[in-house]
Design an enzyme around this catalytic site. Structure first.
Site, short mmCIF file in Angstrom:
data_model
loop_
_atom_site.label_atom_id
_atom_site.label_comp_id
_atom_site.label_asym_id
_atom_site.label_seq_id
_atom_site.Cartn_x
_atom_site.Cartn_y
_atom_site.Cartn_z
N ASP A 54 -63.73 4.67 -11.90
CA ASP A 54 -64.33 5.02 -13.19
C ASP A 54 -63.34 4.64 -14.27
O ASP A 54 -62.18 5.05 -14.24
CB ASP A 54 -64.63 6.52 -13.26
CG ASP A 54 -65.74 6.92 -12.31
OD1 ASP A 54 -66.63 6.10 -12.07
OD2 ASP A 54 -65.71 8.05 -11.81
N ASP A 68 -72.49 2.63 -12.95
CA ASP A 68 -73.19 3.90 -13.14
C ASP A 68 -74.18 3.80 -14.30
O ASP A 68 -75.30 4.31 -14.23
CB ASP A 68 -72.21 5.04 -13.41
CG ASP A 68 -71.27 5.30 -12.25
OD1 ASP A 68 -71.60 4.93 -11.10
OD2 ASP A 68 -70.19 5.87 -12.49
#
Length: 98
Positions: A54, A68
């Site tokens: 991330d 995502d």
């Protein structure tokens, strides 16, 4: 390992579904493409690195990555398309016989 297996199964199902019904609606290929692409990208990260990286962190929102974002946008488009196509068609007034 379980997450990798479940993601691979879900990807296989999405590809099978896309192959069978991709031409059913003009928006369906784009939405499924976003979901499949994001899922595949996260799967590659998980297999290669053991986790998903991330890299977008806005401090007031949970950290996420572009994959995502693609998954979320694709799912929103799928739901919106499903809701739009599920609405009952408007009934036209019957022509009067004069």
């Amino acid at each position: 390992m379980l997450v990798i297996a479940l993601t691979a199964v879900a990807l296989g199902w999405m590809l099978w579904f896309f192959a069978r019904s991709g031409a059913r609606h003009p928006i369906l290929p784009a939405a499924l493409g976003l979901v499949i692409g994001g899922s595949l990208s996260n799967l590659v990260d998980r297999v290669r690195l053991g986790h998903v990286t991330d890299f977008l962190d806005f401090r007031y929102w949970p950290a996420f990555n572009l994959a995502d974002s693609f998954i979320v946008i694709g799912v929103v488009i799928l739901f919106a398309t499903l809701l739009a196509s599920d609405r009952s068609p408007r009934r036209h007034a019957k022509p009067s016989r004069s």
